[in-house]
Design a protein around this motif. Structure first.
Motif, PDB file in Angstrom:
ATOM      1  N   GLN A 199      12.636   0.180  -8.036  1.00 51.18           N
ATOM      2  CA  GLN A 199      11.347  -0.244  -7.513  1.00 51.18           C
ATOM      3  C   GLN A 199      10.519   0.995  -7.223  1.00 51.18           C
ATOM      4  OE1 GLN A 199      14.366  -1.439  -5.982  1.00 51.18           O
ATOM      5  NE2 GLN A 199      14.261  -3.010  -7.558  1.00 51.18           N
ATOM      6  N   LEU A 200       9.213   0.893  -7.477  1.00 46.89           N
ATOM      7  CA  LEU A 200       8.292   1.991  -7.212  1.00 46.89           C
ATOM      8  C   LEU A 200       7.198   1.487  -6.281  1.00 46.89           C
ATOM      9  CD1 LEU A 200       8.850   2.223 -10.675  1.00 46.89           C
ATOM     10  CD2 LEU A 200       8.253   4.494  -9.860  1.00 46.89           C
ATOM     11  N   ARG A 201       6.851   2.315  -5.321  1.00 49.91           N
ATOM     12  CA  ARG A 201       5.772   2.004  -4.387  1.00 49.91           C
ATOM     13  C   ARG A 201       4.884   3.239  -4.296  1.00 49.91           C
ATOM     14  NH1 ARG A 201       7.380  -2.668  -2.015  1.00 49.91           N
ATOM     15  NH2 ARG A 201       5.660  -2.706  -0.546  1.00 49.91           N
ATOM     16  N   ALA A 202       3.583   3.057  -4.484  1.00 53.39           N
ATOM     17  CA  ALA A 202       2.624   4.158  -4.367  1.00 53.39           C
ATOM     18  C   ALA A 202       1.522   3.725  -3.423  1.00 53.39           C
ATOM     19  CB  ALA A 202       2.052   4.519  -5.734  1.00 53.39           C
ATOM     20  N   VAL A 256       0.390   0.021  -4.454  1.00 47.21           N
ATOM     21  CA  VAL A 256       0.681  -0.571  -5.762  1.00 47.21           C
ATOM     22  C   VAL A 256       2.199  -0.513  -5.936  1.00 47.21           C
ATOM     23  CG1 VAL A 256       0.387  -0.282  -8.252  1.00 47.21           C
ATOM     24  CG2 VAL A 256      -1.563   0.017  -6.740  1.00 47.21           C
ATOM     25  N   ILE A 257       2.777  -1.619  -6.448  1.00 45.34           N
ATOM     26  CA  ILE A 257       4.232  -1.717  -6.578  1.00 45.34           C
ATOM     27  C   ILE A 257       4.622  -1.995  -8.031  1.00 45.34           C
ATOM     28  CG2 ILE A 257       4.594  -2.462  -4.201  1.00 45.34           C
ATOM     29  CD1 ILE A 257       4.814  -5.352  -5.266  1.00 45.34           C
ATOM     30  N   ALA A 258       5.879  -1.722  -8.363  1.00 46.86           N
ATOM     31  CA  ALA A 258       6.400  -2.006  -9.702  1.00 46.86           C
ATOM     32  C   ALA A 258       7.917  -2.100  -9.635  1.00 46.86           C
ATOM     33  CB  ALA A 258       6.001  -0.913 -10.687  1.00 46.86           C
ATOM     34  N   GLU A 259       8.464  -2.786 -10.612  1.00 48.27           N
ATOM     35  CA  GLU A 259       9.909  -2.786 -10.824  1.00 48.27           C
ATOM     36  C   GLU A 259      10.118  -2.456 -12.290  1.00 48.27           C
ATOM     37  OE1 GLU A 259      12.733  -5.472  -8.827  1.00 48.27           O
ATOM     38  OE2 GLU A 259      13.198  -6.148 -10.877  1.00 48.27           O
ATOM     39  N   TRP A 260      11.105  -1.620 -12.563  1.00 49.29           N
ATOM     40  CA  TRP A 260      11.368  -1.182 -13.933  1.00 49.29           C
ATOM     41  C   TRP A 260      12.879  -1.105 -14.134  1.00 49.29           C
ATOM     42  CZ3 TRP A 260      13.629   3.298 -15.990  1.00 49.29           C
ATOM     43  CH2 TRP A 260      13.409   3.504 -17.356  1.00 49.29           C
ATOM     44  N   THR A 261      13.323  -1.507 -15.315  1.00 49.51           N
ATOM     45  CA  THR A 261      14.759  -1.500 -15.614  1.00 49.51           C
ATOM     46  C   THR A 261      15.080  -0.424 -16.646  1.00 49.51           C
ATOM     47  OG1 THR A 261      14.875  -3.868 -15.142  1.00 49.51           O
ATOM     48  CG2 THR A 261      16.697  -2.902 -16.405  1.00 49.51           C
ATOM     49  N   PRO A 262      15.942   0.530 -16.298  1.00 46.49           N
ATOM     50  CA  PRO A 262      16.336   1.576 -17.240  1.00 46.49           C
ATOM     51  C   PRO A 262      17.167   1.015 -18.391  1.00 46.49           C
ATOM     52  CG  PRO A 262      17.005   2.149 -14.987  1.00 46.49           C
ATOM     53  CD  PRO A 262      16.551   0.724 -14.974  1.00 46.49           C
ATOM     54  N   LEU A 285      12.914   3.528  -5.429  1.00 47.46           N
ATOM     55  CA  LEU A 285      14.067   2.979  -4.723  1.00 47.46           C
ATOM     56  C   LEU A 285      15.039   2.349  -5.707  1.00 47.46           C
ATOM     57  CD1 LEU A 285      11.311   1.804  -2.838  1.00 47.46           C
ATOM     58  CD2 LEU A 285      13.210   2.161  -1.287  1.00 47.46           C
ATOM     59  N   SER A 286      16.310   2.503  -5.424  1.00 45.78           N
ATOM     60  CA  SER A 286      17.362   1.873  -6.211  1.00 45.78           C
ATOM     61  C   SER A 286      18.275   1.159  -5.230  1.00 45.78           C
ATOM     62  CB  SER A 286      18.142   2.928  -6.995  1.00 45.78           C
ATOM     63  OG  SER A 286      19.209   2.327  -7.696  1.00 45.78           O
ATOM     64  N   GLY A 287      18.409  -0.143  -5.405  1.00 50.67           N
ATOM     65  CA  GLY A 287      19.224  -0.918  -4.466  1.00 50.67           C
ATOM     66  C   GLY A 287      18.713  -0.831  -3.045  1.00 50.67           C
ATOM     67  N   GLY A 288      17.395  -0.666  -2.883  1.00 50.22           N
ATOM     68  CA  GLY A 288      16.788  -0.560  -1.562  1.00 50.22           C
ATOM     69  C   GLY A 288      16.869   0.819  -0.938  1.00 50.22           C
ATOM     70  N   GLU A 289      17.504   1.765  -1.630  1.00 57.80           N
ATOM     71  CA  GLU A 289      17.661   3.120  -1.115  1.00 57.80           C
ATOM     72  C   GLU A 289      16.696   4.073  -1.820  1.00 57.80           C
ATOM     73  OE1 GLU A 289      21.374   6.128  -0.161  1.00 57.80           O
ATOM     74  OE2 GLU A 289      21.715   4.332  -1.348  1.00 57.80           O
ATOM     75  N   GLN A 298       2.791   5.498 -11.838  1.00 61.29           N
ATOM     76  CA  GLN A 298       2.590   4.591 -10.707  1.00 61.29           C
ATOM     77  C   GLN A 298       1.500   5.126  -9.778  1.00 61.29           C
ATOM     78  OE1 GLN A 298       3.723   1.681 -10.459  1.00 61.29           O
ATOM     79  NE2 GLN A 298       3.664   1.074  -8.331  1.00 61.29           N
ATOM     80  N   CYS A 299       1.542   6.411  -9.481  1.00 58.12           N
ATOM     81  CA  CYS A 299       0.519   7.028  -8.632  1.00 58.12           C
ATOM     82  C   CYS A 299      -0.857   6.963  -9.290  1.00 58.12           C
ATOM     83  CB  CYS A 299       0.885   8.484  -8.343  1.00 58.12           C
ATOM     84  SG  CYS A 299       2.267   8.708  -7.214  1.00 58.12           S
TER      85      CYS A 299
END
Length: 162
Positions: free
Chosen positions: A116-119, A46-52, A136-140, A75-76
């Motif tokens: 980005q979040l990946r679980a 399951v994936i997500a994107e979130w903006t602080p 992940l932030s900026g792919g890191e 997310q988990c």
């Protein structure tokens, strides 16, 4: 799926991390990574994107660790709930709760860009799963999480709250 799992299955949820009905919450929106959640290799993610926002900082330009933990927990949890729904052939995910989870803050996460979040399911049992996740932030990768999530029944205090 155009709606997030939360919008589709838990519109009235007041969870601080992912509840669509909490006007002060983070409102995380999670999506299955592939159709039905299963990737071609048989894994489940399951994936997500979130903006602080500016109120999510711990230091200038740095995302608060508690916010990171909340995002990873939600997310988990949604990964677990959607996994149980799909593998049990249900039309609605069961209520799942966090039994335990550990977050590792690997490096500071910038607060000025989306994360980005990946679980993914690491181990599965009949009533509980172990989920591993990353932020992940900026792919890191800046944070990781591992936890146990349990599908609950009607007698549990949290039942009926999703």
């Amino acid at each position: 799926m155009s709606e997030s799992l939360q919008e589709r299955y838990a519109r009235e949820s007041i969870c601080f991390g992912c509840g669509p009905a909490n006007p002060e919450g983070l409102r995380l929106c999670s999506f299955p990574a592939a159709e039905g959640g299963h990737d071609p290799d048989g894994s489940y993610e399951v994936i997500a994107e979130w903006t602080p926002g500016p109120n999510h900082r711990s230091f200038p330009g740095i995302l608060n660790g508690g916010i990171i933990g909340t995002l990873l927990d939600c997310q988990c949890n949604w990964c677990a709930a959607h996994y149980f729904m799909r593998t049990r052939g249900l039309d609605h995910p069961p209520v799942t709760v966090t039994a335990e989870y550990t977050v590792r803050l690997r490096k500071p996460t910038p607060s000025d860009a989306p994360v980005q979040l990946r679980a993914r399911i690491a181990e599965a049992g009949e009533r509980k799963v172990v989920v591993e996740a990353e932020l992940l932030s900026g792919g890191e990768r800046t944070a990781t999480c591992s936890g146990t999530f349990v599908a609950i029944g009607e007698r549990h205090l949290a039942y009926g709250t999703r």
